[in-house]
Design a protein around this motif. Structure first.
Motif, PDB file in Angstrom:
ATOM      1  N   TYR A 622     -19.318 -19.696  19.693  1.00 23.01           N
ATOM      2  CA  TYR A 622     -19.689 -19.518  18.285  1.00 23.01           C
ATOM      3  C   TYR A 622     -20.966 -20.316  17.993  1.00 23.01           C
ATOM      4  CZ  TYR A 622     -14.741 -18.149  17.964  1.00 23.01           C
ATOM      5  OH  TYR A 622     -13.516 -17.551  18.141  1.00 23.01           O
ATOM      6  N   PRO A 623     -22.100 -19.909  18.522  1.00 28.60           N
ATOM      7  CA  PRO A 623     -23.321 -20.712  18.378  1.00 28.60           C
ATOM      8  C   PRO A 623     -23.754 -20.913  16.932  1.00 28.60           C
ATOM      9  CG  PRO A 623     -23.809 -18.529  19.262  1.00 28.60           C
ATOM     10  CD  PRO A 623     -22.335 -18.682  19.305  1.00 28.60           C
ATOM     11  N   ARG A 624     -23.667 -19.847  16.141  1.00 26.68           N
ATOM     12  CA  ARG A 624     -24.054 -19.976  14.739  1.00 26.68           C
ATOM     13  C   ARG A 624     -23.044 -20.854  13.989  1.00 26.68           C
ATOM     14  NH1 ARG A 624     -27.738 -20.626  10.902  1.00 26.68           N
ATOM     15  NH2 ARG A 624     -27.485 -19.292   9.058  1.00 26.68           N
ATOM     16  N   GLY A 625     -21.789 -20.737  14.316  1.00 27.35           N
ATOM     17  CA  GLY A 625     -20.772 -21.566  13.687  1.00 27.35           C
ATOM     18  C   GLY A 625     -20.979 -23.038  13.973  1.00 27.35           C
ATOM     19  N   ALA A 626     -21.287 -23.361  15.238  1.00 29.45           N
ATOM     20  CA  ALA A 626     -21.528 -24.755  15.601  1.00 29.45           C
ATOM     21  C   ALA A 626     -22.758 -25.297  14.889  1.00 29.45           C
ATOM     22  CB  ALA A 626     -21.699 -24.870  17.117  1.00 29.45           C
ATOM     23  N   GLN A 627     -23.789 -24.464  14.790  1.00 28.52           N
ATOM     24  CA  GLN A 627     -25.010 -24.895  14.103  1.00 28.52           C
ATOM     25  C   GLN A 627     -24.738 -25.185  12.631  1.00 28.52           C
ATOM     26  OE1 GLN A 627     -27.867 -21.811  13.364  1.00 28.52           O
ATOM     27  NE2 GLN A 627     -29.602 -23.221  13.316  1.00 28.52           N
ATOM     28  N   LEU A 628     -23.993 -24.303  11.988  1.00 25.24           N
ATOM     29  CA  LEU A 628     -23.693 -24.503  10.577  1.00 25.24           C
ATOM     30  C   LEU A 628     -22.794 -25.719  10.363  1.00 25.24           C
ATOM     31  CD1 LEU A 628     -23.163 -20.816   9.405  1.00 25.24           C
ATOM     32  CD2 LEU A 628     -25.112 -22.311   8.937  1.00 25.24           C
ATOM     33  N   PHE A 629     -21.862 -25.940  11.276  1.00 28.53           N
ATOM     34  CA  PHE A 629     -21.025 -27.132  11.155  1.00 28.53           C
ATOM     35  C   PHE A 629     -21.892 -28.387  11.177  1.00 28.53           C
ATOM     36  CE2 PHE A 629     -18.865 -30.732  13.094  1.00 28.53           C
ATOM     37  CZ  PHE A 629     -17.808 -30.898  12.212  1.00 28.53           C
ATOM     38  N   ASN A 630     -22.860 -28.445  12.072  1.00 28.15           N
ATOM     39  CA  ASN A 630     -23.709 -29.622  12.205  1.00 28.15           C
ATOM     40  C   ASN A 630     -24.613 -29.823  11.003  1.00 28.15           C
ATOM     41  OD1 ASN A 630     -22.710 -30.403  14.711  1.00 28.15           O
ATOM     42  ND2 ASN A 630     -24.128 -29.086  15.822  1.00 28.15           N
ATOM     43  N   THR A 631     -25.004 -28.730  10.342  1.00 25.14           N
ATOM     44  CA  THR A 631     -25.920 -28.852   9.216  1.00 25.14           C
ATOM     45  C   THR A 631     -25.219 -28.952   7.871  1.00 25.14           C
ATOM     46  OG1 THR A 631     -26.158 -26.442   9.127  1.00 25.14           O
ATOM     47  CG2 THR A 631     -27.797 -27.669  10.389  1.00 25.14           C
ATOM     48  N   ILE A 632     -24.012 -28.402   7.757  1.00 26.31           N
ATOM     49  CA  ILE A 632     -23.339 -28.355   6.461  1.00 26.31           C
ATOM     50  C   ILE A 632     -22.107 -29.248   6.407  1.00 26.31           C
ATOM     51  CG2 ILE A 632     -22.123 -26.863   4.823  1.00 26.31           C
ATOM     52  CD1 ILE A 632     -23.884 -24.571   5.704  1.00 26.31           C
ATOM     53  N   CYS A 633     -21.305 -29.242   7.452  1.00 24.50           N
ATOM     54  CA  CYS A 633     -19.966 -29.851   7.375  1.00 24.50           C
ATOM     55  C   CYS A 633     -19.888 -31.284   7.889  1.00 24.50           C
ATOM     56  CB  CYS A 633     -18.962 -29.007   8.151  1.00 24.50           C
ATOM     57  SG  CYS A 633     -18.982 -27.261   7.709  1.00 24.50           S
ATOM     58  N   GLN A 634     -20.517 -31.551   9.042  1.00 24.37           N
ATOM     59  CA  GLN A 634     -20.287 -32.838   9.693  1.00 24.37           C
ATOM     60  C   GLN A 634     -20.837 -34.010   8.896  1.00 24.37           C
ATOM     61  OE1 GLN A 634     -22.531 -35.041  11.319  1.00 24.37           O
ATOM     62  NE2 GLN A 634     -24.423 -33.941  10.927  1.00 24.37           N
ATOM     63  N   GLN A 706     -18.045 -17.175  11.685  1.00 21.40           N
ATOM     64  CA  GLN A 706     -18.251 -17.981  12.898  1.00 21.40           C
ATOM     65  C   GLN A 706     -17.982 -19.453  12.632  1.00 21.40           C
ATOM     66  OE1 GLN A 706     -21.238 -18.205  15.709  1.00 21.40           O
ATOM     67  NE2 GLN A 706     -21.400 -16.017  16.125  1.00 21.40           N
ATOM     68  N   LEU A 707     -18.461 -19.952  11.486  1.00 24.70           N
ATOM     69  CA  LEU A 707     -18.257 -21.348  11.142  1.00 24.70           C
ATOM     70  C   LEU A 707     -16.761 -21.687  11.092  1.00 24.70           C
ATOM     71  CD1 LEU A 707     -19.077 -24.138  10.017  1.00 24.70           C
ATOM     72  CD2 LEU A 707     -19.150 -23.088   7.746  1.00 24.70           C
ATOM     73  N   LEU A 708     -15.990 -20.868  10.412  1.00 24.38           N
ATOM     74  CA  LEU A 708     -14.563 -21.159  10.268  1.00 24.38           C
ATOM     75  C   LEU A 708     -13.808 -20.951  11.579  1.00 24.38           C
ATOM     76  CD1 LEU A 708     -13.803 -19.763   6.701  1.00 24.38           C
ATOM     77  CD2 LEU A 708     -14.554 -22.029   7.414  1.00 24.38           C
ATOM     78  N   SER A 709     -14.229 -19.991  12.362  1.00 21.51           N
ATOM     79  CA  SER A 709     -13.599 -19.790  13.676  1.00 21.51           C
ATOM     80  C   SER A 709     -13.843 -21.000  14.568  1.00 21.51           C
ATOM     81  CB  SER A 709     -14.161 -18.532  14.337  1.00 21.51           C
ATOM     82  OG  SER A 709     -13.828 -17.370  13.597  1.00 21.51           O
TER      83      SER A 709
END
Length: 750
Positions: A622-634, A706-709
């Protein structure tokens, strides 16, 4: 996901009006006026007997977000010009940010010249003067730029990942040069130091969100958007040695728990439609954009204001004043100075105080970004977008002001700091903390070793603050010896002397003096539970001594149920947690004690850290999901998903993440309001709401899926994936909804 109750911003601006005597609030539908700087001052109310004076305004300065004074009294200002040009963030990556030097050449207290030191920067956010140059934070990098007569010289990349990940509201900033000669940051767990011509990066405690400062003892003070004042009880360089501890008590403590604010006028924020965010008159009720804290370490405003903590709230167009008081020997607490009013407030909705500083003359400086939009696009709601359109808040983009607060009727000159060695030595005793700090920095940077004998003599006069700066100046020069520290530690005088001596020990301990230091520490601690905490934080420096383990064991016996002592000891237990647990159980000690419970939590986190390889595989899936996690969630939930104290609850093991996917999707698309409860645990320290990202046009349904997955399979989570169709169905089911969900609503979903 981001419980940043980012209302962060909420930084922004709708404005409401209500009819006198009525509860109904109606939205103003007229464009908001743009005021020139002098007119803007007329719209401010400041505590008597003080007044606000203009220091700089456009075109001399534009979109300022941070600054630092040099010894000449000049202000090095960071201009974040491209921040949110409109609600879509169009052009935010333009290379038009600058570092400029403002000077007051006629000594009337107002800047009159501007020199661009650096330009073509993208969203610069912090500056720090060091030696013959400046540190400049330009995400994701941290640069050191040499200063050749106010022209940029050689650039050195200090950290390529200074602000790696996160969005503009959630990236490291501050670059605060503390008394211990290290440079600390908000929204970061890194610190920096130039030593022997080489930049050193070290881990420290994660602190704050925007802005950071220190008190007269060198303890750091900070906050986050919805928390008034947070800070440390102990020296900033200690206690961060064990990454398996989620938090070490005594750091990131809630110093002023009262988060109420009292704007002058009807305010609009990103989630202004949510119950209790605004009161019945349409005014903001609690911090949603707290930032730029300052411990006022100057007597200029008067004794009553000295050592108060001032906090900026740009969403409410105000500055809060808080009064501190010792809670015990090392604990600090505080309260708001006023009920129902503020230290400084304006009814000009473009007044956006984002950082506060003391100046060379001791005034309180206010950095005002002066603009309509401050809320970043990542969390911008349709509600606020509509208010921005209605109130014509997008323009102008070429404003910015710097003010100072001084005694009414005065106009103190911005005094330079004399740089002759004797003058710098004398400045270590100045009443103004800025002058003491800068004098220490210039002596260390200039490696003025000729002052070492005088500094050691000054260290023997343990009154006021001069001895404390002498101690750390000697540390910075590499000239401090155990013979100078021992009298402080063994003094029967004050706790302050002893804790400063313990704080500096890691800088001076070596193979030759370790035995003597250990014995002195053990003797000084005795049965004093307060010194035991500081000594336990010091243990990494002493662990090579054979008896160090005996002292640690003795301290653990004494402080089994003391959370501060327990965490101080456990900060030394990196990769030793299992053996410590075995020893503890062998002694048949209480497994309900604080020490054991925190030890077990550290063991659990150590085991979770081993799941990093699993997450790497998920990032490929989930490349886009991981990217969004790093920019929005973490930035709020932590890179390990275990949450961050006072910011956001854990995602790792969360019932909301692993349970019914409809509930998780609803939270992410529409937000979550009300008390936060995860896996049966309530988080009362989390006072804001989680903002939605469903309105972000840059995120497709496939991106969010992707982010939630990714999150549902990270760490210990083991839930099924979410599809783009799933996201679309939740949107359709809640078409037209703006209001955030509450947990009660989500629990009723069948």
């Amino acid at each position: 996901m981001n419980y940043r109750y980012l209302l962060t911003g909420s930084l922004l601006c709708a404005i409401f009006a209500c009819q006198p005597g009525k509860q109904k609030v109606t939205i103003k539908d007229q464009p908001a006026s743009v005021l020139d700087a002098q007119a803007a001052i007329a719209h401010m109310r400041v505590e008597s007997p003080l007044q606000v004076q203009l220091v700089a305004a456009e075109p001399l300065v534009v979109a300022p977000v941070a600054m630092s004074f040099d010894e000449k009294g000049r202000a090095w200002v960071v201009e974040m010009t491209s921040y949110m040009p409109d609600t879509a963030g169009t052009g935010e990556a333009n290379m038009n940010g600058k570092i400029v030097i403002l000077a007051d050449t006629n000594h009337d207290g107002r800047m009159d010249t501007r020199r661009v030191f650096l330009d073509s920067l993208v969203l610069p956010r912090a500056v720090c003067l060091v030696g013959n140059g400046v540190l400049v934070a330009e995400p994701p990098r941290l640069w050191f730029v040499e200063n050749n007569q106010d022209h940029p010289g050689k650039r050195t990349l200090v950290d390529s990942a200074y602000a790696d990940g996160g969005n503009v509201e959630h990236q490291p900033n501050g670059l605060f040069r503390a008394m211990d000669n290290w440079i600390y940051n908000a929204k970061s767990a890194k610190r920096y130091r130039l030593q022997n011509g080489r930049w050193i990066i070290s881990n420290t405690h994660f602190r704050g969100q925007w802005g950071i400062c220190q008190d007269d003892d060198g303890r750091l003070v900070y906050n986050n958007n919805s928390a008034n004042v947070l800070g440390d009880y102990f020296a900033p360089g200690l206690g961060a040695g064990n990454p398996h501890l989620q938090r070490v008590r005594g750091y990131d403590e809630e110093i002023v728990p009262d988060n109420r604010v009292y704007p002058l006028h009807h305010t609009g924020v990103n989630r202004g439609y949510v119950k209790d965010v605004l009161d019945d008159s349409g005014r903001l009720t609690a911090f949603t954009a707290a930032c730029g804290p300052l411990v006022n370490r100057s007597p200029l405003l008067g004794a009553a204001f000295q050592n108060n903590v001032f906090v900026a709230e740009p969403a409410g167009n105000l500055i809060k004043r808080n009064i501190l008081q010792p809670d015990s020997i090392y604990k600090v607490s505080g309260h708001q100075a006023y009920a129902g009013k503020e230290f400084l407030a304006s009814d000009d909705e473009r007044f956006r105080p984002v950082n506060l500083y003391n100046g060379p003359e001791g005034a309180l400086y206010v950095v005002d970004m002066y603009r309509g939009i401050i809320q970043h696009k990542t969390y911008l709601t349709e509600y606020l977008k509509n208010e921005i359109r209605t109130r014509a808040l997008t323009q102008p983009l070429n404003c910015g002001r710097i003010y100072r607060v001084v005694p009414a009727g005065s106009s103190p000159a911005i005094r330079p700091l004399a740089t002759a060695p004797d003058s710098l030595l004398a400045a270590l005793a100045d009443e103004n903390g800025w002058r003491r700090d800068r004098a220490q920095q210039l002596i260390v940077d200039g490696h003025i070793t000729a002052l070492v004998p005088a500094l050691k003599q000054l260290l023997t006069h343990t009154q006021g603050n001069a001895w404390l700066h002498a101690l750390w100046t000697l540390e910075g020069l590499g000239a401090l010896q155990w013979t100078e520290v021992a009298p402080l530690l063994m003094s029967s005088n004050t706790y302050r002397l002893k804790t400063q001596a313990l704080a500096v020990i890691p800088s001076i301990v070596n193979a030759q003096n370790r035995a003597a230091i250990f014995e002195a520490v053990a003797t000084a601690v005795g049965n004093d539970p307060h010194l035991a905490v500081a000594a336990a934080l010091d243990m990494p420096a002493l662990q090579a001594y054979p008896k160090a383990g005996v002292l640690a064991a003795a301290l653990s016996l004494a402080g089994t149920n003391d959370p501060y002592l327990s965490d101080a000891l456990l900060s030394n237990a990196k990769d030793k947690e299992l053996s410590w647990r075995a020893s503890y159980l062998q002694m048949k000690r209480d497994t309900n004690a604080v020490f054991y419970r925190h030890l077990q939590a550290a063991i659990n986190r150590a085991e979770e850290a081993k799941l990093a390889e699993k997450n790497k595989g998920l990032a490929k899936q989930y490349p886009r999901g991981a990217q969004l996690f790093n920019t929005i969630c973490q930035t709020c939930h932590g890179g390990d998903g275990n949450g961050i104290h006072a910011l956001a609850p854990p995602l790792n093991g969360s019932d909301w993440v692993n349970g019914d996917s409809r509930k998780l999707m609803s939270i992410v698309l529409f937000g979550l309001g009300g008390p936060v409860r995860v896996s049966g645990k309530t988080f009362p320290e989390i006072t804001g709401d989680m903002p939605a990202i469903g309105n972000n046009k840059e995120l497709s349904d496939a991106d969010i899926a992707q982010l939630l997955s990714y999150i549902r399979q990270c760490w210990k989570n083991n839930a099924g994936p979410i599809t783009e169709t799933d996201i679309r169905n939740i949107r359709q089911r809640n078409a037209g909804r703006q209001k955030a969900f509450t947990m009660e609503e989500l629990l009723q979903l069948k």
